[in-house]
Design an enzyme around this catalytic site. Structure first.
Site, PDB file in Angstrom:
ATOM      1  N   GLY A  11       0.795  -1.368  -0.208  1.00 59.39           N
ATOM      2  CA  GLY A  11       0.135   0.015   0.045  1.00 59.39           C
ATOM      3  C   GLY A  11       0.925   1.361  -0.044  1.00 59.39           C
ATOM      4  O   GLY A  11       0.359   2.333   0.319  1.00 59.39           O
ATOM      5  N   SER A  12       1.891   1.229  -0.460  1.00 58.81           N
ATOM      6  CA  SER A  12       2.739   2.619  -0.597  1.00 58.81           C
ATOM      7  C   SER A  12       2.098   3.743  -1.509  1.00 58.81           C
ATOM      8  O   SER A  12       2.304   4.709  -1.399  1.00 58.81           O
ATOM      9  CB  SER A  12       4.201   2.118  -0.797  1.00 58.81           C
ATOM     10  OG  SER A  12       4.287   1.973  -2.299  1.00 58.81           O
ATOM     11  N   ASN A  13       1.668   3.148  -2.613  1.00 56.60           N
ATOM     12  CA  ASN A  13       0.914   3.793  -3.319  1.00 56.60           C
ATOM     13  C   ASN A  13      -0.318   4.626  -2.805  1.00 56.60           C
ATOM     14  O   ASN A  13      -0.820   5.692  -3.015  1.00 56.60           O
ATOM     15  CB  ASN A  13       0.428   3.543  -5.031  1.00 56.60           C
ATOM     16  CG  ASN A  13       1.659   3.614  -5.647  1.00 56.60           C
ATOM     17  OD1 ASN A  13       2.069   4.511  -6.371  1.00 56.60           O
ATOM     18  ND2 ASN A  13       2.368   2.300  -5.818  1.00 56.60           N
ATOM     19  N   MET A  89      -3.455  -6.825  -7.678  1.00 56.30           N
ATOM     20  CA  MET A  89      -3.193  -7.958  -8.434  1.00 56.30           C
ATOM     21  C   MET A  89      -3.936  -8.820  -9.125  1.00 56.30           C
ATOM     22  O   MET A  89      -3.749 -10.090  -9.214  1.00 56.30           O
ATOM     23  CB  MET A  89      -1.886  -8.245  -7.572  1.00 56.30           C
ATOM     24  CG  MET A  89      -0.812  -7.458  -7.228  1.00 56.30           C
ATOM     25  SD  MET A  89      -0.279  -6.618  -8.553  1.00 56.30           S
ATOM     26  CE  MET A  89       0.833  -7.896  -9.490  1.00 56.30           C
ATOM     27  N   ARG A  90      -5.262  -8.438  -9.361  1.00 58.08           N
ATOM     28  CA  ARG A  90      -5.990  -9.284 -10.070  1.00 58.08           C
ATOM     29  C   ARG A  90      -6.518  -8.709 -11.568  1.00 58.08           C
ATOM     30  O   ARG A  90      -6.732  -7.252 -11.393  1.00 58.08           O
ATOM     31  CB  ARG A  90      -7.363  -9.694  -9.250  1.00 58.08           C
ATOM     32  CG  ARG A  90      -6.862 -10.715  -8.153  1.00 58.08           C
ATOM     33  CD  ARG A  90      -7.993 -11.257  -7.608  1.00 58.08           C
ATOM     34  NE  ARG A  90      -7.622 -12.211  -6.476  1.00 58.08           N
ATOM     35  CZ  ARG A  90      -7.197 -13.594  -7.001  1.00 58.08           C
ATOM     36  NH1 ARG A  90      -7.181 -13.737  -8.442  1.00 58.08           N
ATOM     37  NH2 ARG A  90      -6.754 -14.289  -6.023  1.00 58.08           N
ATOM     38  N   ILE A  91      -6.585  -9.546 -12.425  1.00 59.61           N
ATOM     39  CA  ILE A  91      -7.068  -8.879 -13.882  1.00 59.61           C
ATOM     40  C   ILE A  91      -8.511  -8.631 -13.758  1.00 59.61           C
ATOM     41  O   ILE A  91      -9.028  -9.841 -13.517  1.00 59.61           O
ATOM     42  CB  ILE A  91      -6.695  -9.746 -14.893  1.00 59.61           C
ATOM     43  CG1 ILE A  91      -5.194  -9.920 -15.079  1.00 59.61           C
ATOM     44  CG2 ILE A  91      -7.012  -9.190 -16.119  1.00 59.61           C
ATOM     45  CD1 ILE A  91      -4.547 -10.733 -15.934  1.00 59.61           C
ATOM     46  N   ASN A 106      -5.064   2.729 -13.330  1.00 56.78           N
ATOM     47  CA  ASN A 106      -3.966   1.893 -12.744  1.00 56.78           C
ATOM     48  C   ASN A 106      -2.937   2.418 -12.730  1.00 56.78           C
ATOM     49  O   ASN A 106      -2.071   3.185 -13.819  1.00 56.78           O
ATOM     50  CB  ASN A 106      -4.330   0.708 -13.477  1.00 56.78           C
ATOM     51  CG  ASN A 106      -3.298  -0.209 -13.310  1.00 56.78           C
ATOM     52  OD1 ASN A 106      -3.218  -0.747 -11.863  1.00 56.78           O
ATOM     53  ND2 ASN A 106      -2.287  -0.925 -14.059  1.00 56.78           N
ATOM     54  N   HIS A 108       1.121   1.370 -12.975  1.00 53.37           N
ATOM     55  CA  HIS A 108       2.238   0.239 -13.674  1.00 53.37           C
ATOM     56  C   HIS A 108       3.417   0.413 -13.687  1.00 53.37           C
ATOM     57  O   HIS A 108       3.816   1.543 -14.272  1.00 53.37           O
ATOM     58  CB  HIS A 108       1.407  -0.158 -14.787  1.00 53.37           C
ATOM     59  CG  HIS A 108       2.228  -1.581 -15.576  1.00 53.37           C
ATOM     60  ND1 HIS A 108       2.031  -2.806 -14.949  1.00 53.37           N
ATOM     61  CD2 HIS A 108       3.121  -1.697 -16.243  1.00 53.37           C
ATOM     62  CE1 HIS A 108       2.805  -3.629 -15.488  1.00 53.37           C
ATOM     63  NE2 HIS A 108       3.458  -3.082 -16.447  1.00 53.37           N
TER      64      HIS A 108
HETATM   65  N1  LIG Z   1      -8.620  -5.458 -17.092  1.00 49.98           N
HETATM   66  C1  LIG Z   1      -7.596  -5.123 -16.406  1.00 49.98           C
HETATM   67  N2  LIG Z   1      -7.194  -5.634 -15.220  1.00 49.98           N
HETATM   68  C2  LIG Z   1      -6.169  -5.153 -14.381  1.00 49.98           C
HETATM   69  C3  LIG Z   1      -5.489  -4.019 -14.893  1.00 49.98           C
HETATM   70  C4  LIG Z   1      -5.563  -3.639 -16.394  1.00 49.98           C
HETATM   71  O1  LIG Z   1      -4.790  -2.933 -16.973  1.00 49.98           O
HETATM   72  N3  LIG Z   1      -6.717  -4.176 -16.795  1.00 49.98           N
HETATM   73  N4  LIG Z   1      -4.381  -3.507 -14.292  1.00 49.98           N
HETATM   74  C5  LIG Z   1      -3.809  -4.686 -13.314  1.00 49.98           C
HETATM   75  C6  LIG Z   1      -2.462  -4.120 -12.612  1.00 49.98           C
HETATM   76  N5  LIG Z   1      -1.631  -5.256 -13.038  1.00 49.98           N
HETATM   77  C7  LIG Z   1      -0.575  -4.261 -13.775  1.00 49.98           C
HETATM   78  O2  LIG Z   1      -0.744  -3.362 -13.701  1.00 49.98           O
HETATM   79  C8  LIG Z   1      -1.414  -6.593 -13.215  1.00 49.98           C
HETATM   80  C9  LIG Z   1      -1.863  -7.417 -12.096  1.00 49.98           C
HETATM   81  C10 LIG Z   1      -2.001  -8.662 -12.041  1.00 49.98           C
HETATM   82  C11 LIG Z   1      -1.706  -9.317 -13.032  1.00 49.98           C
HETATM   83  C12 LIG Z   1      -1.672 -10.765 -13.074  1.00 49.98           C
HETATM   84  O3  LIG Z   1      -0.886 -11.458 -14.130  1.00 49.98           O
HETATM   85  N6  LIG Z   1      -2.217 -11.289 -12.089  1.00 49.98           N
HETATM   86  C13 LIG Z   1      -2.287 -13.064 -12.139  1.00 49.98           C
HETATM   87  C14 LIG Z   1      -2.299 -13.406 -10.948  1.00 49.98           C
HETATM   88  C15 LIG Z   1      -2.751 -12.787  -9.626  1.00 49.98           C
HETATM   89  C16 LIG Z   1      -2.315 -13.236  -8.376  1.00 49.98           C
HETATM   90  O4  LIG Z   1      -1.017 -13.647  -8.317  1.00 49.98           O
HETATM   91  O5  LIG Z   1      -3.083 -13.072  -7.448  1.00 49.98           O
HETATM   92  C17 LIG Z   1      -3.894 -13.050 -12.509  1.00 49.98           C
HETATM   93  O6  LIG Z   1      -4.803 -12.486 -11.944  1.00 49.98           O
HETATM   94  O7  LIG Z   1      -4.132 -14.138 -13.269  1.00 49.98           O
HETATM   95  C18 LIG Z   1      -1.026  -8.765 -14.141  1.00 49.98           C
HETATM   96  C19 LIG Z   1      -1.195  -7.154 -14.318  1.00 49.98           C
HETATM   97  C20 LIG Z   1      -5.058  -4.811 -11.881  1.00 49.98           C
HETATM   98  N7  LIG Z   1      -6.184  -5.523 -13.058  1.00 49.98           N
HETATM   99  N1  LIG Z   2       0.932  -4.859 -12.675  1.00 53.82           N
HETATM  100  C1  LIG Z   2       0.629  -4.086 -11.288  1.00 53.82           C
HETATM  101  C2  LIG Z   2       1.851  -3.779 -10.382  1.00 53.82           C
HETATM  102  O1  LIG Z   2       2.815  -4.423 -10.860  1.00 53.82           O
HETATM  103  N2  LIG Z   2       1.756  -2.858  -9.569  1.00 53.82           N
HETATM  104  C3  LIG Z   2       2.764  -2.443  -8.923  1.00 53.82           C
HETATM  105  O2  LIG Z   2       2.630  -3.173  -7.651  1.00 53.82           O
HETATM  106  C4  LIG Z   2       3.360  -2.284  -6.535  1.00 53.82           C
HETATM  107  C5  LIG Z   2       2.442  -2.024  -5.581  1.00 53.82           C
HETATM  108  O3  LIG Z   2       3.009  -1.352  -4.537  1.00 53.82           O
HETATM  109  P1  LIG Z   2       2.364  -0.724  -3.182  1.00 53.82           P
HETATM  110  O4  LIG Z   2       1.347  -1.533  -2.692  1.00 53.82           O
HETATM  111  O5  LIG Z   2       3.277  -0.425  -2.317  1.00 53.82           O
HETATM  112  O6  LIG Z   2       1.617   0.338  -3.856  1.00 53.82           O
HETATM  113  C6  LIG Z   2       3.666  -0.700  -7.272  1.00 53.82           C
HETATM  114  O7  LIG Z   2       5.064  -0.809  -7.660  1.00 53.82           O
HETATM  115  C7  LIG Z   2       2.791  -0.826  -8.789  1.00 53.82           C
HETATM  116  O8  LIG Z   2       3.297  -0.230  -9.395  1.00 53.82           O
END
Ligand SMILES: Nc1nc2c(c(=O)[nH]1)N[C@@H](CN(C=O)c1ccc(C(=O)N[C@@H](CCC(=O)O)C(=O)O)cc1)CN2
Ligand SMILES: NCC(=O)N[C@@H]1O[C@H](COP(=O)([O-])[O-])[C@@H](O)[C@H]1O
Length: 215
Positions: A11-13, A89-91, A106, A108
Site C-alpha cells: 500500500g505505498s501508493n 493484483m487481479r485482472i 491503474n 503500472h
Molecule cells: N482489465 C485490467 N485489469 C487490471 C489491470 C488492467 O490494466 N486491466 N491492471 C492490473 C494491475 N496489473 C498491472 O498493472 C496486473 C496485476 C496482476 C496481473 C496478473 O497476471 N495477475 C495474475 C495472478 C494474480 C495473483 O497472483 O494473485 C492473474 O490475475 O491471473 C497482471 C497485471 C489490475 N487489473
Molecule cells: N501490474 C501491477 C503492478 O505491478 N503494480 C505495482 O505493484 C506495486 C504495489 O506497491 P504498493 O502496494 O506499495 O503500492 C507498485 O509498484 C505498482 O506499480
C-alpha cells in the site's frame, strides 16, 4: 472526488494518495479501500488513517463473476467517482470495467505498452533496457494497455537488482499517481480513442510527461 482504491499489498501508493489528501494537495476523499488479501499491509495504513476498508477475497466466492459483483456492490455503495488500482493484483473482467466506464485508473511500473503484466521491473532488467519507468493509464479490457495519462522515465543502472530498480520506480509512482488523480478530479483528462490530453498541462518535458504540477 470520491475515490475507491483497490489494493493487494503493502500500500505505498495508497499512502502516497493519503499523504497528498492530508497535505491538501489532492482535493479528494477516500470512500473505501478494498483489499483482496486480508494480510495486506495497506489495511494497516487504513486503520492508522481511519479510512473505511474491506477485505473481499476471491476464494470466498464460487466464481470470478460473483467476486467482481461484490467489488462493484461495495464501490457503488461507497458512491465512488473514480476507481484507483493501486497495486491490485487481479485482472479485472470487461464486466467490471463496463460498470465504471472511463473511471478506472491503474499505476503500472513500466512504460506501457512495454513490460505489461506482472513483474514488470524484472522484465525490464531481463530485457536489458536502459530506461524504464511507470505509467498511469485508464483501464480497458486489455491488460495494461489503456490510454496513458502520465509516464515517468527512470534509468536502469548496470548493478540494479529487481529491488533497487523497483524502489527507484516507486519514488516516481508516488508522485505521478496523485498527480493523475488530481487531473481526473479537475476534469482535465480528455480521451479520444487511445489519445489522452491533459488540458493545460506542459508536455514534452522529461523525466515526467506531462510535467507534474504539484507532486
Ligand atoms: N482489465 C485490467 N485489469 C487490471 C489491470 C488492467 O490494466 N486491466 N491492471 C492490473 C494491475 N496489473 C498491472 O498493472 C496486473 C496485476 C496482476 C496481473 C496478473 O497476471 N495477475 C495474475 C495472478 C494474480 C495473483 O497472483 O494473485 C492473474 O490475475 O491471473 C497482471 C497485471 C489490475 N487489473
Ligand atoms: N501490474 C501491477 C503492478 O505491478 N503494480 C505495482 O505493484 C506495486 C504495489 O506497491 P504498493 O502496494 O506499495 O503500492 C507498485 O509498484 C505498482 O506499480
Amino acid at each position: 472526488m470520491k475515490l475507491g482504491i483497490l489494493v493487494s499489498g503493502r500500500g505505498s501508493n495508497l499512502q502516497a494518495i493519503v499523504d497528498a489528501i492530508e497535505s491538501g494537495k489532492l482535493p479528494c476523499s477516500i470512500s473505501i479501500v478494498i483489499s483482496d488479501r486480508e494480510k495486506a499491509y495497506a489495511l494497516e495504513r487504513c486503520k492508522k488513517h481511519h479510512i473505511p476498508h474491506v477485505v473481499i477475497k476471491r476464494k470466498d466466492f464460487g466464481n470470478v463473476q460473483d467476486f467482481e459483483e461484490e467489488l462493484i456492490r461495495s464501490l457503488r455503495q461507497a458512491q465512488v467517482d473514480l476507481v484507483v488500482l493501486a497495486g491490485f493484483m487481479r485482472i479485472l473482467s470487461a464486466h467490471f470495467i463496463r460498470a465504471f466506464p472511463m473511471k478506472i485508473i491503474n499505476i503500472h511500473p513500466s512504460l506501457t505498452p512495454a513490460f505489461v503484466g506482472k513483474d514488470a521491473q524484472k522484465q525490464a532488467l531481463e530485457y536489458g533496457v536502459r530506461i524504464t519507468g511507470c505509467t498511469v493509464h485508464l483501464v480497458t479490457e486489455e491488460l495494461d494497455s489503456g490510454p496513458v495519462i502520465v509516464q515517468a522515465c527512470v534509468p536502469v543502472l548496470p548493478d540494479d537488482t529487481e529491488e533497487t530498480l523497483s524502489e527507484r520506480i516507486l519514488a516516481y509512482e508516488h508522485r505521478v499517481l496523485p498527480q493523475a488523480i488530481r487531473w481526473m478530479a479537475e476534469g482535465r483528462v480528455k480521451v479520444e480513442g487511445r489519445k489522452v490530453q491533459v488540458i493545460g498541462a506542459k508536455y514534452g518535458t522529461l523525466p515526467v510527461n506531462p510535467q507534474l504540477e504539484v507532486f
